[in-house]
Scaffold this motif. Sequence first.
Motif, PDB file in Angstrom:
ATOM      1  N   GLY A  65       0.840  -1.192   0.000  1.00 33.49           N
ATOM      2  CA  GLY A  65       0.000   0.000   0.000  1.00 33.49           C
ATOM      3  C   GLY A  65       0.874   1.241   0.000  1.00 33.49           C
ATOM      4  O   GLY A  65       2.104   1.160   0.070  1.00 33.49           O
ATOM      5  N   ASP A  66       0.234   2.388  -0.086  1.00 29.74           N
ATOM      6  CA  ASP A  66       0.950   3.655  -0.135  1.00 29.74           C
ATOM      7  C   ASP A  66       1.141   4.217   1.271  1.00 29.74           C
ATOM      8  O   ASP A  66       0.333   3.953   2.172  1.00 29.74           O
ATOM      9  N   ILE A  67       2.200   5.000   1.420  1.00 29.36           N
ATOM     10  CA  ILE A  67       2.501   5.630   2.709  1.00 29.36           C
ATOM     11  C   ILE A  67       2.508   7.140   2.514  1.00 29.36           C
ATOM     12  O   ILE A  67       3.188   7.657   1.618  1.00 29.36           O
ATOM     13  N   TYR A  68       1.745   7.840   3.356  1.00 26.73           N
ATOM     14  CA  TYR A  68       1.676   9.298   3.354  1.00 26.73           C
ATOM     15  C   TYR A  68       2.126   9.786   4.723  1.00 26.73           C
ATOM     16  O   TYR A  68       1.474   9.485   5.729  1.00 26.73           O
ATOM     17  N   THR A  69       3.225  10.533   4.778  1.00 26.70           N
ATOM     18  CA  THR A  69       3.759  10.971   6.062  1.00 26.70           C
ATOM     19  C   THR A  69       4.777  12.089   5.853  1.00 26.70           C
ATOM     20  O   THR A  69       5.410  12.151   4.789  1.00 26.70           O
ATOM     21  N   PRO A  70       4.967  12.961   6.839  1.00 23.16           N
ATOM     22  CA  PRO A  70       6.027  13.972   6.712  1.00 23.16           C
ATOM     23  C   PRO A  70       7.421  13.417   7.022  1.00 23.16           C
ATOM     24  O   PRO A  70       8.412  13.957   6.573  1.00 23.16           O
ATOM     25  N   ARG A  71       7.504  12.330   7.797  1.00 20.14           N
ATOM     26  CA  ARG A  71       8.794  11.713   8.155  1.00 20.14           C
ATOM     27  C   ARG A  71       8.658  10.205   8.035  1.00 20.14           C
ATOM     28  O   ARG A  71       7.684   9.624   8.506  1.00 20.14           O
ATOM     29  N   ILE A  72       9.684   9.577   7.431  1.00 18.10           N
ATOM     30  CA  ILE A  72       9.630   8.126   7.273  1.00 18.10           C
ATOM     31  C   ILE A  72      10.996   7.510   7.567  1.00 18.10           C
ATOM     32  O   ILE A  72      12.029   8.127   7.305  1.00 18.10           O
ATOM     33  N   ALA A  73      10.967   6.314   8.143  1.00 16.03           N
ATOM     34  CA  ALA A  73      12.184   5.529   8.374  1.00 16.03           C
ATOM     35  C   ALA A  73      11.889   4.105   7.918  1.00 16.03           C
ATOM     36  O   ALA A  73      10.908   3.506   8.341  1.00 16.03           O
ATOM     37  N   ILE A  74      12.767   3.588   7.041  1.00 17.03           N
ATOM     38  CA  ILE A  74      12.603   2.230   6.530  1.00 17.03           C
ATOM     39  C   ILE A  74      13.902   1.490   6.785  1.00 17.03           C
ATOM     40  O   ILE A  74      14.950   1.866   6.255  1.00 17.03           O
ATOM     41  N   GLU A  75      13.831   0.442   7.613  1.00 16.65           N
ATOM     42  CA  GLU A  75      15.023  -0.346   7.918  1.00 16.65           C
ATOM     43  C   GLU A  75      15.354  -1.278   6.754  1.00 16.65           C
ATOM     44  O   GLU A  75      14.466  -1.694   6.005  1.00 16.65           O
ATOM     45  N   ASP A  76      16.634  -1.602   6.646  1.00 19.97           N
ATOM     46  CA  ASP A  76      17.101  -2.532   5.644  1.00 19.97           C
ATOM     47  C   ASP A  76      16.451  -3.891   5.868  1.00 19.97           C
ATOM     48  O   ASP A  76      16.474  -4.426   6.967  1.00 19.97           O
ATOM     49  N   GLY A  77      15.815  -4.438   4.841  1.00 24.43           N
ATOM     50  CA  GLY A  77      15.138  -5.724   4.951  1.00 24.43           C
ATOM     51  C   GLY A  77      13.625  -5.602   4.940  1.00 24.43           C
ATOM     52  O   GLY A  77      12.925  -6.589   4.741  1.00 24.43           O
ATOM     53  N   ALA A  78      13.092  -4.400   5.162  1.00 23.03           N
ATOM     54  CA  ALA A  78      11.642  -4.195   5.119  1.00 23.03           C
ATOM     55  C   ALA A  78      11.166  -4.315   3.669  1.00 23.03           C
ATOM     56  O   ALA A  78      11.891  -3.986   2.728  1.00 23.03           O
ATOM     57  N   PHE A  79       9.931  -4.800   3.490  1.00 26.68           N
ATOM     58  CA  PHE A  79       9.349  -4.966   2.159  1.00 26.68           C
ATOM     59  C   PHE A  79       8.224  -3.962   1.994  1.00 26.68           C
ATOM     60  O   PHE A  79       7.325  -3.882   2.827  1.00 26.68           O
ATOM     61  N   LEU A  80       8.283  -3.199   0.895  1.00 29.43           N
ATOM     62  CA  LEU A  80       7.248  -2.203   0.601  1.00 29.43           C
ATOM     63  C   LEU A  80       6.872  -2.328  -0.861  1.00 29.43           C
ATOM     64  O   LEU A  80       7.732  -2.228  -1.739  1.00 29.43           O
ATOM     65  N   GLU A  81       5.584  -2.572  -1.100  1.00 26.04           N
ATOM     66  CA  GLU A  81       5.058  -2.555  -2.463  1.00 26.04           C
ATOM     67  C   GLU A  81       4.025  -1.441  -2.507  1.00 26.04           C
ATOM     68  O   GLU A  81       2.895  -1.589  -2.053  1.00 26.04           O
ATOM     69  N   GLY A  82       4.448  -0.301  -3.007  1.00 23.28           N
ATOM     70  CA  GLY A  82       3.584   0.861  -3.048  1.00 23.28           C
ATOM     71  C   GLY A  82       4.430   2.118  -3.166  1.00 23.28           C
ATOM     72  O   GLY A  82       5.632   2.064  -3.424  1.00 23.28           O
ATOM     73  N   ASN A  83       3.802   3.245  -2.962  1.00 25.83           N
ATOM     74  CA  ASN A  83       4.467   4.535  -3.082  1.00 25.83           C
ATOM     75  C   ASN A  83       4.629   5.179  -1.728  1.00 25.83           C
ATOM     76  O   ASN A  83       3.835   4.929  -0.813  1.00 25.83           O
ATOM     77  N   VAL A  84       5.641   6.028  -1.632  1.00 30.56           N
ATOM     78  CA  VAL A  84       5.831   6.831  -0.426  1.00 30.56           C
ATOM     79  C   VAL A  84       5.661   8.286  -0.825  1.00 30.56           C
ATOM     80  O   VAL A  84       6.341   8.770  -1.739  1.00 30.56           O
ATOM     81  N   ARG A  85       4.779   8.970  -0.167  1.00 30.24           N
ATOM     82  CA  ARG A  85       4.535  10.397  -0.404  1.00 30.24           C
ATOM     83  C   ARG A  85       4.881  11.147   0.872  1.00 30.24           C
ATOM     84  O   ARG A  85       4.252  10.924   1.904  1.00 30.24           O
ATOM     85  N   VAL A  86       5.886  11.992   0.783  1.00 29.33           N
ATOM     86  CA  VAL A  86       6.290  12.779   1.947  1.00 29.33           C
ATOM     87  C   VAL A  86       5.661  14.159   1.792  1.00 29.33           C
ATOM     88  O   VAL A  86       6.017  14.917   0.892  1.00 29.33           O
TER      89      VAL A  86
END
Length: 166
Positions: free
Chosen positions: A126-147
């Motif tokens: 899914g998509d992520i909408y946030t002013p601040r984001i942290a993604i650790e190495d190894g996390a899986f994301l299928e979607g968009n990030v909107r800051v």
Amino acid sequence: MWRWTRKDENRPVPIPSAVPPVRTIPSEESVQTVPQLQSVESLRTDVTRIGKSIVIKGDVSGSGDVYLDGDLEGSVELLDGSLTVGSGGCIRANLQARSIVVQGRVDGNLYGLERAELKKSATVVGDIYTPRIAIEDGAFLEGNVRVYKDIPRSQTKKASAAATVK
């Protein structure tokens, strides 16, 4: 004649013993166990914990902090609280909270009003909408990030009902 001697000179010199000194073993009472590493959310007492065996089908809303380790299908809206999806958590919903931390699986959009964080064990579709984001190495994301500076609100039942009234 008078001769000055130090007090130590008159003492006998100790002969080293062949037996090493005995070391004392501390009693079991003084042994302390080291606590296992836990997340900050699990140490706090004011966090609502939803365990692994709980299944929720519906909407969750409120203003407190929630730690979810079970299954949830619906929507989550915690405008003044934070949401942590534990490693055993599986959510099929849009999430909206002040702070979102994902360790488990989320199928839906994330609206982190202040921040969003994906731990290494996280799976987000899914998509992520946030002013601040942290993604650790190894996390899986299928979607968009909107800051964004201002996060758009998710389409909840309340928001869609208000739009039809106007």
